[in-house]
Structures are given as C-alpha cells and as structure tokens.
Design a protein around this motif. Structure first.
Motif, PDB file in Angstrom:
ATOM      1  N   UNK A  92       0.831  -1.211   0.000  1.00 20.14           N
ATOM      2  CA  UNK A  92       0.000   0.000   0.000  1.00 20.14           C
ATOM      3  C   UNK A  92       0.863   1.257   0.000  1.00 20.14           C
ATOM      4  N   UNK A  93       1.963   1.235   0.770  1.00 23.23           N
ATOM      5  CA  UNK A  93       2.875   2.383   0.801  1.00 23.23           C
ATOM      6  C   UNK A  93       3.512   2.600  -0.568  1.00 23.23           C
ATOM      7  N   UNK A  94       3.940   1.525  -1.187  1.00 27.84           N
ATOM      8  CA  UNK A  94       4.570   1.630  -2.512  1.00 27.84           C
ATOM      9  C   UNK A  94       3.573   2.143  -3.534  1.00 27.84           C
ATOM     10  N   UNK A  95       2.338   1.646  -3.485  1.00 25.67           N
ATOM     11  CA  UNK A  95       1.306   2.150  -4.395  1.00 25.67           C
ATOM     12  C   UNK A  95       1.087   3.647  -4.190  1.00 25.67           C
ATOM     13  N   UNK A  96       1.047   4.091  -2.918  1.00 24.82           N
ATOM     14  CA  UNK A  96       0.881   5.510  -2.602  1.00 24.82           C
ATOM     15  C   UNK A  96       2.037   6.322  -3.185  1.00 24.82           C
ATOM     16  N   UNK A  97       3.256   5.880  -2.927  1.00 26.22           N
ATOM     17  CA  UNK A  97       4.450   6.591  -3.396  1.00 26.22           C
ATOM     18  C   UNK A  97       4.456   6.697  -4.916  1.00 26.22           C
TER      19      UNK A  97
END
Length: 85
Positions: free
Chosen positions: A41-46
């Motif tokens: 989820x963090x990578x998708x956000x970034x």
C-alpha cells in the motif's frame, strides 16, 4: 522569500514513514528506506504521487546508518538529508 530546499528523507521505521507521509506526498522530496519499511500500500501511494524513492536491500540498524548515509550522499550530493532518529 522562502526558497525550497532540496532534501532527502532517510526513514528508519514504519512510524517515521507515517509521520512524514503528508510532507512527502507533495512529490518534492526523495525518500530512502530500509527493506522492511514499506508495504505494498505504501509503494502504491508513493508511485501514485510520483515520489522519488529508494529501498535499501537490507534492514537498517544503528550500525548501518553512517554507511547508508554515505550511499545517500553519493546519489544526492548537494541535498540536505533528514534522518529519523
């Protein structure tokens, strides 16, 4: 007049990432993190915010901070580095 400072965030924990999320979502700053910090989820956000990020291929501990900083400085020689402590 305020001048934008070129800065890199060196994030050492999941909480640290959460704490600076509002700051980095502007896409103005690069972030570097240890291998265990970001989830999908963090990578998708970034990536959705087009944020420049680098994930070290190892977990950062207190003994790795200085050598990791040297690596960051090699890639961002004229930028300030904010280090989560």
């Amino acid at each position: 007049m305020f001048t934008e400072i070129a800065m890199v965030f060196f994030v050492l924990s999941k909480k640290g990432f959460s704490d600076i999320k509002k700051i980095i979502e502007s896409g103005k700053y690069s972030i570097w993190v240890g291998s265990e910090i970001l989830d999908e989820d963090d990578i998708d956000f970034i990536e959705s915010k087009d944020i420049d990020y680098t994930v070290f291929n190892y977990t950062i501990d207190q003994n790795d901070i200085q050598s990791s900083l040297e690596t960051i400085y090699e890639h961002h020689p004229n930028e300030k580095v904010w280090v989560e402590m």
